[in-house]
Structure formats: C-alpha cells, structure tokens
Design a protein around this motif. Structure first.
Motif, PDB file in Angstrom:
ATOM      1  N   ILE A 151       0.844  -1.194   0.000  1.00 18.43           N
ATOM      2  CA  ILE A 151       0.000   0.000   0.000  1.00 18.43           C
ATOM      3  C   ILE A 151       0.884   1.249   0.000  1.00 18.43           C
ATOM      4  CG2 ILE A 151      -1.746   1.323   1.251  1.00 18.43           C
ATOM      5  CD1 ILE A 151      -2.710  -1.356   2.461  1.00 18.43           C
ATOM      6  N   ARG A 152       1.730   1.354   1.003  1.00 13.94           N
ATOM      7  CA  ARG A 152       2.661   2.480   1.074  1.00 13.94           C
ATOM      8  C   ARG A 152       3.757   2.157   2.094  1.00 13.94           C
ATOM      9  NH1 ARG A 152      -1.772   4.149   4.113  1.00 13.94           N
ATOM     10  NH2 ARG A 152      -1.284   4.883   6.241  1.00 13.94           N
ATOM     11  N   ALA A 153       4.757   3.009   2.128  1.00 16.24           N
ATOM     12  CA  ALA A 153       5.860   2.821   3.075  1.00 16.24           C
ATOM     13  C   ALA A 153       6.059   4.096   3.877  1.00 16.24           C
ATOM     14  CB  ALA A 153       7.140   2.472   2.333  1.00 16.24           C
ATOM     15  N   GLU A 154       5.939   3.992   5.190  1.00 16.41           N
ATOM     16  CA  GLU A 154       6.278   5.116   6.059  1.00 16.41           C
ATOM     17  C   GLU A 154       7.800   5.153   6.162  1.00 16.41           C
ATOM     18  OE1 GLU A 154       4.252   4.696   9.759  1.00 16.41           O
ATOM     19  OE2 GLU A 154       2.328   5.349   8.927  1.00 16.41           O
ATOM     20  N   THR A 155       8.371   6.297   5.772  1.00 17.33           N
ATOM     21  CA  THR A 155       9.819   6.367   5.574  1.00 17.33           C
ATOM     22  C   THR A 155      10.427   7.605   6.214  1.00 17.33           C
ATOM     23  OG1 THR A 155       9.509   5.275   3.431  1.00 17.33           O
ATOM     24  CG2 THR A 155      11.633   6.340   3.808  1.00 17.33           C
ATOM     25  N   ILE A 156      11.586   7.415   6.826  1.00 18.03           N
ATOM     26  CA  ILE A 156      12.368   8.535   7.334  1.00 18.03           C
ATOM     27  C   ILE A 156      13.842   8.192   7.159  1.00 18.03           C
ATOM     28  CG2 ILE A 156      12.315   7.617   9.703  1.00 18.03           C
ATOM     29  CD1 ILE A 156      12.472  10.521  10.709  1.00 18.03           C
ATOM     30  N   SER A 157      14.659   9.180   6.875  1.00 13.20           N
ATOM     31  CA  SER A 157      16.086   8.904   6.753  1.00 13.20           C
ATOM     32  C   SER A 157      16.671   8.642   8.135  1.00 13.20           C
ATOM     33  CB  SER A 157      16.809  10.080   6.092  1.00 13.20           C
ATOM     34  OG  SER A 157      16.946  11.159   7.002  1.00 13.20           O
TER      35      SER A 157
ATOM     36  N   LYS B 218       4.331   3.427  -4.613  1.00 12.65           N
ATOM     37  CA  LYS B 218       4.947   2.334  -5.368  1.00 12.65           C
ATOM     38  C   LYS B 218       6.139   2.764  -6.221  1.00 12.65           C
ATOM     39  CE  LYS B 218       0.781  -0.520  -5.615  1.00 12.65           C
ATOM     40  NZ  LYS B 218      -0.204  -1.199  -6.504  1.00 12.65           N
ATOM     41  N   GLU B 219       6.214   4.046  -6.570  1.00 11.96           N
ATOM     42  CA  GLU B 219       7.301   4.499  -7.443  1.00 11.96           C
ATOM     43  C   GLU B 219       8.491   5.038  -6.667  1.00 11.96           C
ATOM     44  OE1 GLU B 219       7.317   4.025 -10.787  1.00 11.96           O
ATOM     45  OE2 GLU B 219       5.508   2.880 -10.253  1.00 11.96           O
ATOM     46  N   TYR B 220       8.420   5.012  -5.364  1.00 13.22           N
ATOM     47  CA  TYR B 220       9.519   5.549  -4.565  1.00 13.22           C
ATOM     48  C   TYR B 220      10.754   4.657  -4.685  1.00 13.22           C
ATOM     49  CZ  TYR B 220      12.334   7.049  -0.593  1.00 13.22           C
ATOM     50  OH  TYR B 220      13.366   7.487   0.199  1.00 13.22           O
ATOM     51  N   VAL B 221      11.894   5.276  -4.975  1.00 14.79           N
ATOM     52  CA  VAL B 221      13.163   4.560  -5.047  1.00 14.79           C
ATOM     53  C   VAL B 221      13.849   4.635  -3.679  1.00 14.79           C
ATOM     54  CG1 VAL B 221      15.439   4.463  -6.130  1.00 14.79           C
ATOM     55  CG2 VAL B 221      13.425   5.039  -7.510  1.00 14.79           C
ATOM     56  N   VAL B 222      14.061   3.492  -3.076  1.00 16.61           N
ATOM     57  CA  VAL B 222      14.603   3.420  -1.720  1.00 16.61           C
ATOM     58  C   VAL B 222      16.054   3.914  -1.704  1.00 16.61           C
ATOM     59  CG1 VAL B 222      15.139   1.877   0.210  1.00 16.61           C
ATOM     60  CG2 VAL B 222      13.081   1.500  -1.178  1.00 16.61           C
ATOM     61  N   LYS B 223      16.387   4.666  -0.662  1.00 16.74           N
ATOM     62  CA  LYS B 223      17.733   5.219  -0.512  1.00 16.74           C
ATOM     63  C   LYS B 223      18.464   4.520   0.636  1.00 16.74           C
ATOM     64  CE  LYS B 223      16.381   9.806  -2.188  1.00 16.74           C
ATOM     65  NZ  LYS B 223      15.008   9.360  -2.525  1.00 16.74           N
ATOM     66  N   ASP B 224      19.784   4.528   0.559  1.00 15.84           N
ATOM     67  CA  ASP B 224      20.594   3.932   1.610  1.00 15.84           C
ATOM     68  C   ASP B 224      20.313   4.635   2.941  1.00 15.84           C
ATOM     69  OD1 ASP B 224      22.730   2.139   2.466  1.00 15.84           O
ATOM     70  OD2 ASP B 224      23.863   3.970   2.846  1.00 15.84           O
ATOM     71  N   GLY B 225      20.033   3.845   3.964  1.00 11.85           N
ATOM     72  CA  GLY B 225      19.778   4.411   5.281  1.00 11.85           C
ATOM     73  C   GLY B 225      18.333   4.785   5.542  1.00 11.85           C
ATOM     74  N   ASP B 226      17.429   4.545   4.592  1.00  9.68           N
ATOM     75  CA  ASP B 226      16.008   4.760   4.867  1.00  9.68           C
ATOM     76  C   ASP B 226      15.553   3.816   5.973  1.00  9.68           C
ATOM     77  OD1 ASP B 226      15.493   6.771   3.058  1.00  9.68           O
ATOM     78  OD2 ASP B 226      14.608   5.475   1.528  1.00  9.68           O
ATOM     79  N   VAL B 227      14.817   4.360   6.947  1.00  5.41           N
ATOM     80  CA  VAL B 227      14.187   3.533   7.975  1.00  5.41           C
ATOM     81  C   VAL B 227      12.727   3.419   7.561  1.00  5.41           C
ATOM     82  CG1 VAL B 227      13.683   3.254  10.418  1.00  5.41           C
ATOM     83  CG2 VAL B 227      15.780   4.412   9.708  1.00  5.41           C
ATOM     84  N   MET B 228      12.259   2.191   7.323  1.00  2.00           N
ATOM     85  CA  MET B 228      10.976   1.998   6.654  1.00  2.00           C
ATOM     86  C   MET B 228      10.037   1.089   7.444  1.00  2.00           C
ATOM     87  SD  MET B 228      12.354   1.639   2.710  1.00  2.00           S
ATOM     88  CE  MET B 228      10.877   2.399   2.008  1.00  2.00           C
ATOM     89  N   HIS B 229       8.739   1.432   7.327  1.00  2.00           N
ATOM     90  CA  HIS B 229       7.672   0.578   7.858  1.00  2.00           C
ATOM     91  C   HIS B 229       6.660   0.408   6.745  1.00  2.00           C
ATOM     92  CE1 HIS B 229       4.711  -1.222  10.469  1.00  2.00           C
ATOM     93  NE2 HIS B 229       3.820  -0.302  10.130  1.00  2.00           N
ATOM     94  N   PHE B 230       6.413  -0.839   6.329  1.00  2.00           N
ATOM     95  CA  PHE B 230       5.558  -1.099   5.177  1.00  2.00           C
ATOM     96  C   PHE B 230       4.138  -1.415   5.602  1.00  2.00           C
ATOM     97  CE2 PHE B 230       9.860  -2.346   3.804  1.00  2.00           C
ATOM     98  CZ  PHE B 230       9.999  -1.507   2.701  1.00  2.00           C
ATOM     99  N   LEU B 231       3.191  -0.800   4.890  1.00  2.00           N
ATOM    100  CA  LEU B 231       1.773  -1.108   5.068  1.00  2.00           C
ATOM    101  C   LEU B 231       1.332  -1.914   3.846  1.00  2.00           C
ATOM    102  CD1 LEU B 231       0.558   2.384   6.328  1.00  2.00           C
ATOM    103  CD2 LEU B 231       1.155   0.385   7.690  1.00  2.00           C
ATOM    104  N   PHE B 232       0.643  -3.044   4.094  1.00  2.00           N
ATOM    105  CA  PHE B 232       0.239  -3.898   2.979  1.00  2.00           C
ATOM    106  C   PHE B 232      -1.082  -4.575   3.296  1.00  2.00           C
ATOM    107  CE2 PHE B 232       2.323  -6.612   5.961  1.00  2.00           C
ATOM    108  CZ  PHE B 232       1.758  -7.874   5.820  1.00  2.00           C
ATOM    109  N   ASN B 233      -1.706  -5.127   2.267  1.00  2.00           N
ATOM    110  CA  ASN B 233      -2.990  -5.811   2.434  1.00  2.00           C
ATOM    111  C   ASN B 233      -3.043  -6.979   1.445  1.00  2.00           C
ATOM    112  OD1 ASN B 233      -5.609  -6.405   3.203  1.00  2.00           O
ATOM    113  ND2 ASN B 233      -6.496  -5.030   1.663  1.00  2.00           N
ATOM    114  N   VAL B 234      -3.295  -8.172   1.969  1.00  2.00           N
ATOM    115  CA  VAL B 234      -3.393  -9.344   1.085  1.00  2.00           C
ATOM    116  C   VAL B 234      -4.669 -10.121   1.396  1.00  2.00           C
ATOM    117  CG1 VAL B 234      -0.918  -9.631   0.746  1.00  2.00           C
ATOM    118  CG2 VAL B 234      -2.006 -10.703   2.705  1.00  2.00           C
TER     119      VAL B 234
END
Length: 363
Positions: free
Chosen positions: A317-323, A347-363
């Motif tokens: 769904i989306r990624a909560e992201t902070i450097s 979905k088009e976000y290109v992940v960067k080195d050191g990103d701290v991420m939390h993914f939201l998804f639904n299946v």
C-alpha cells in the motif's frame, strides 16, 4: 550475498578466508588442500543498527551477512580438468562476485606454483581458465541454437550474439569487459558465464607493506590490470588479518590504529563488494527487532518490501519512511512525526541507503 575467493595455490586464499571468517579452514603450503569450498558467514558491521538498537531497546539486532566461499586453488589447465579444475570452476558459478587473491609478496618459504610471484601473469592464468570454460559453454549453446534455427529463424539474433561474445572471449577479454548494449548484456547475464561476474582483486601484501599503505610494485601491476577491465582492487594482508582475528575488539582497534591502516581488510572487502555490486541497505526498526536489508541501488519500495516477505510486495500500500540521519537528529520516531519528517511513499519511490521503513500492505 555470496563471494567466492579464488586464486592460484599458495597465494594466501585460505589464510585470508580463515582470518575474515574465523571458520578454521585448512591452510597448508601445498596445492589443493581445499577440496570442497569452505563457507563462512560474516556479518556486515553497521553502526546504524547499533544506534537504532539503543533507541528502541530492541530484543534482537540482525545485520546483513556475506557468505565467503573459499574455492580451491586453480592452476593452468583447470578448464580441462587439471587440478580438479572442472569441479572448482563449478563452485565459482554459485557466487555473485569473485574475490581474486593475488600474491604480492616475496617469501622463499612459501612455494609459488609458477616459481615466483608475477601478478600480471598470475591473473592471466586464472582469467584464461575462466575464459576457456566460458568459451566451451558458449560453443555448446551455439550448437544447440544452430540446430533450432532450422525451424525458428527468430533465433538468428541469439545465435549472432552468442558468436559475438565467443569471439570477444577468444581475444582474451572477460565477458564483463566486452562492448555490449544493455539488451545484449541482459541476455548474457542469463548465460551464467564465469567472466561476467564482477571481480575484486585482493592484493595480498606482506605486513610491512600493509602498514605503509603504499603497497609495492606488485600491487601497481594488479591495479593496472584491474583498471583495464573496470574491476576493483583492495590491498590486504592475510598475515595481518590472521593476527587481528586473534584479538579482542579493543585490542583489534588498537592494533589497527598502531599500524595506521585505518580499517581491517574485511571492512575494505565489504565496502568494495557493496560498491561493485551496487548495493545499499535500508533499515527496519522496532522493539522486537532492528534489522538491515540489502538491496540493489534503484530498487523501488514494493520490491524492497518483498525482501522481507513476498506478501509485502504483492499487497503493498505504502511505506512510512524517514532517513536514518533525520531519525537520529530527532531522537525518536514520535518527535520526527511531530516535525513532519516521516514521509508516506508509494509504489514508485526509489529506496535510498539508510532509509528507515515501515511497510503497510494488504493481502
């Protein structure tokens, strides 16, 4: 990530492997003391993981790991089975990149398989055996494609490319150094050629040359060869690494500082492998676990999520992201949210080195 350590016999491969993995593989002053590839797993040091562990008081910390494969020494004629060469060449096909150890020291007590160290010649011996093995593989593939051409003229392009690569190899160039288009290189990558694999040349020097940081004439020869094919070079001393492996962390730091080498050979190899394979790490953090995940540079958020679990990618769904730097500066995720520094990436976000991420998804 799997890295295969290769080279001529008695160049310091197993000594280096033992030191950086502490796995205790046999090391002896004669060829073929290593029959099956020894495997050692090394965690990738990452101060960011340590800092996040302290911030979250996490129960677990999981670092990225590298698998080192100590592959027995290759000799001239390996592609034809000399010195159990066919078996050892098969082991190289299993790794993502090659660490080619080249002897860059003189020692009358350590026999050189060709009489005396000659880095340019030693590198050529190994590279030619890999090239010969690839040519044999390409010839079989060409013969198969030629037979299929009779019923499917659409395979002509494939046949022509196989011929082009084979002709290039026959000039003595590895596949990674051939002038190919992106589409051609994409096809060739699926052929699993040994000479397509990226290479780090590990110039194994005596302790005094490691301490000086300037290398020697042997190292200069290795660098010239590496530059010609776009490979990386790491100057390393297997002897120094062996001594470091026996020390505590505190003693190790003091020893490195005393030598003035800045960092261990293992740290140099890790940095070189990440650079060579174009890898980065993103981070996940919470009270249960802090962890680093290694991905290719340019990976988008859903595919990065898929490294954790395929369901994360399928139902992204989306990624909560902070450097990482922003998170550390704020002192907590809560404070970072208050400052609007936690981003919602799609979905088009290109992940960067050191990103701290939390993914939201639904299946």
């Amino acid at each position: 990530m799997k890295l295969g350590i290769v080279g001529l016999p008695n160049v310091g491969k197993s000594t280096l492997f033992n030191a950086i993995t502490r796995a205790g593989a046999d090391a002896a002053n004669y060829p073929f003391c290593t029959i099956d590839p020894n495997v050692g797993v090394v965690t990738v040091p990452d101060e960011r993981i340590d800092a996040l562990h302290r911030m979250y008081d996490s129960k677990k910390t999981i670092y990225t790991a590298i698998e080192f494969y100590d592959i027995a020494g290759l000799v001239k004629g390996a592609s034809k089975g000399e010195g159990l060469g066919n078996k050892f060449l098969g082991h190289i096909r299993e790794v993502a990149a090659i660490v080619h150890v080249v002897r860059c020291f003189d020692d009358d007590n350590v026999v050189h398989v060709n009489g005396a160290p000659d880095p340019a010649s030693d590198i050529e011996t190994i590279n030619l055996e890999l090239i010969f093995s690839d040519i044999e593989l390409l010839e079989r593939r060409r013969e198969k494609t030629a037979k299929s051409l009779k019923g499917d003229k659409g395979l002509q392009k494939e046949f022509d490319l196989l011929t082009k690569v084979k002709d290039g190899l026959e000039t003595g160039k590895p596949a990674r150094a051939l002038d190919l288009s992106d589409d051609e290189r994409g096809f060739v990558s699926g052929l699993d050629l040994l000479t397509s694999k990226p290479v780090i040349y590990a110039a194994n020097v005596a302790e005094e040359d490691a301490a000086s940081g300037e290398g020697n004439a042997y190292v200069a020869a290795v660098k010239r060869r590496a530059d010609a094919e776009g490979s990386d070079v790491v100057v390393i001393s297997a002897k120094v690494e062996s001594e470091l492996a026996e020390l505590t962390d505190e003693e190790r730091d003091e020893f490195i500082e005393g030598l003035g080498i800045g960092e261990s050979g293992l740290e140099k190899l890790i940095k070189a492998s990440y650079h060579l394979l174009d890898l980065i790490s993103y981070l996940t953090a919470g009270e249960p676990e802090v962890r680093a995940w290694t991905i290719k540079r340019g990976t988008k958020a859903p595919q990065a999520a898929g490294k954790i679990h395929t369901d994360f990618e399928k139902g992204f769904i989306r990624a909560e992201t902070i450097s990482y730097d922003d998170l550390m500066a704020c002192g907590s995720l809560h404070a970072a949210r208050d400052k609007g520094l936690v981003r919602s990436e799609g979905k088009e976000y290109v992940v960067k080195d050191g990103d701290v991420m939390h993914f939201l998804f639904n299946v």
